[in-house]
Design a protein around this motif. Sequence first.
Motif, PDB file in Angstrom:
ATOM      1  N   TRP A   1     -21.369 -61.148 -26.872  1.00 48.45           N
ATOM      2  CA  TRP A   1     -21.749 -62.276 -27.722  1.00 48.45           C
ATOM      3  C   TRP A   1     -20.508 -62.846 -28.395  1.00 48.45           C
ATOM      4  CZ3 TRP A   1     -24.653 -57.619 -28.088  1.00 48.45           C
ATOM      5  CH2 TRP A   1     -25.939 -57.687 -27.532  1.00 48.45           C
ATOM      6  N   HIS A   2     -20.502 -64.176 -28.526  1.00 49.81           N
ATOM      7  CA  HIS A   2     -19.368 -64.862 -29.145  1.00 49.81           C
ATOM      8  C   HIS A   2     -19.717 -65.455 -30.506  1.00 49.81           C
ATOM      9  CE1 HIS A   2     -16.662 -64.597 -25.654  1.00 49.81           C
ATOM     10  NE2 HIS A   2     -17.763 -64.701 -24.943  1.00 49.81           N
ATOM     11  N   LYS A   3     -21.021 -65.673 -30.753  1.00 47.85           N
ATOM     12  CA  LYS A   3     -21.455 -66.247 -32.030  1.00 47.85           C
ATOM     13  C   LYS A   3     -22.640 -65.441 -32.562  1.00 47.85           C
ATOM     14  CE  LYS A   3     -20.313 -71.097 -30.913  1.00 47.85           C
ATOM     15  NZ  LYS A   3     -20.907 -72.466 -30.799  1.00 47.85           N
ATOM     16  N   PHE A   4     -22.415 -64.720 -33.651  1.00 47.44           N
ATOM     17  CA  PHE A   4     -23.449 -63.898 -34.266  1.00 47.44           C
ATOM     18  C   PHE A   4     -23.767 -64.460 -35.645  1.00 47.44           C
ATOM     19  CE2 PHE A   4     -24.011 -59.638 -36.702  1.00 47.44           C
ATOM     20  CZ  PHE A   4     -25.384 -59.793 -36.730  1.00 47.44           C
TER      21      PHE A   4
ATOM     22  N   GLU B   1     -25.688 -72.865 -33.012  1.00 52.57           N
ATOM     23  CA  GLU B   1     -25.818 -72.489 -31.602  1.00 52.57           C
ATOM     24  C   GLU B   1     -25.320 -71.067 -31.339  1.00 52.57           C
ATOM     25  OE1 GLU B   1     -23.828 -75.545 -29.389  1.00 52.57           O
ATOM     26  OE2 GLU B   1     -25.415 -77.003 -29.754  1.00 52.57           O
ATOM     27  N   PRO B   2     -25.855 -70.089 -32.082  1.00 55.62           N
ATOM     28  CA  PRO B   2     -25.425 -68.706 -31.870  1.00 55.62           C
ATOM     29  C   PRO B   2     -25.997 -68.143 -30.573  1.00 55.62           C
ATOM     30  CG  PRO B   2     -27.263 -68.760 -33.382  1.00 55.62           C
ATOM     31  CD  PRO B   2     -26.902 -70.201 -33.103  1.00 55.62           C
ATOM     32  N   ASP B   3     -25.370 -67.109 -30.043  1.00 52.17           N
ATOM     33  CA  ASP B   3     -25.957 -66.411 -28.900  1.00 52.17           C
ATOM     34  C   ASP B   3     -26.606 -65.099 -29.325  1.00 52.17           C
ATOM     35  OD1 ASP B   3     -23.545 -65.103 -29.368  1.00 52.17           O
ATOM     36  OD2 ASP B   3     -22.594 -65.882 -27.561  1.00 52.17           O
ATOM     37  N   LEU B   4     -26.446 -64.713 -30.619  1.00 53.39           N
ATOM     38  CA  LEU B   4     -27.148 -63.559 -31.178  1.00 53.39           C
ATOM     39  C   LEU B   4     -27.542 -63.880 -32.611  1.00 53.39           C
ATOM     40  CD1 LEU B   4     -28.117 -60.589 -31.072  1.00 53.39           C
ATOM     41  CD2 LEU B   4     -25.841 -59.936 -31.889  1.00 53.39           C
TER      42      LEU B   4
END
Length: 253
Positions: free
Chosen positions: A4-7, A72-75
């Motif tokens: 993940w790059h954006k938490f 736009e997080p991925d987690l």
Amino acid sequence: MTTWHKFVAVGDSFTEGLEDRLPHGRHRGWADRVAEKMSERTDNFTYANLAVRGRKLDDIVRTQLPQALEMEPDLVSIAGGVNDMLRPKWDVATSGELLEEGVLAARDSGADVLLFAFGNIGRRSRALGTVTARLVEYREITLGLAEEHDCYVVDFWPETIFDDSRFWADDRLHLNELGHERVANIVATNLELGEYDWREPLPASMPRSLVQTVRDDLEWTGRHLVPWLARRVRRQSSGDDVQAKRPELSPVD
């Protein structure tokens, strides 16, 4: 292992990290600790934490979460509901619908979701044990949503290790530094960031005498329970005028 790059974390004091204090007064907490682990493993990693102490599910799902999804997080981690249960009037259906609303919104955005099923607080606090039945109902809903919508979930209910008072702050409601560190290791293991021996019990300690137990209970009542009840009467929250500590995505220092 998923990368993940954006938490982005949303929630209440549990996710804000209350009582895991840094030297300058800021609270760290399990979410910050997990973000640090992610940052060590992932290039271009950023993290935001919108959680604020005292927040109830409605605010978490309908105020914090939309702000989180704009990034736009991925987690996304969603933790809340205990503040709702501590009120005299609580409706399990309403809490369940709110949590499902949040899970659907996050999953529809394409983000992975991390949920929490909280433990049996009655095993370590007779006063707070009155919400045990509510925790059971809410846990069932949480686990069901996690399975239905393919979410990560940390289930504290069977983990008796947290019955040890040394993981908790003096108010008996919030984790201390040691507790947040242990939760971070549980979460990191759950997210497959690595293997952490988080079930290792603390070294044995001398049991408290009955006199000490009664003295501690009286002190807790005066320092924590009475002020909490007073805030409820005044319709005040511990989070009034508190702002999110990391309102925007940024690299982890």
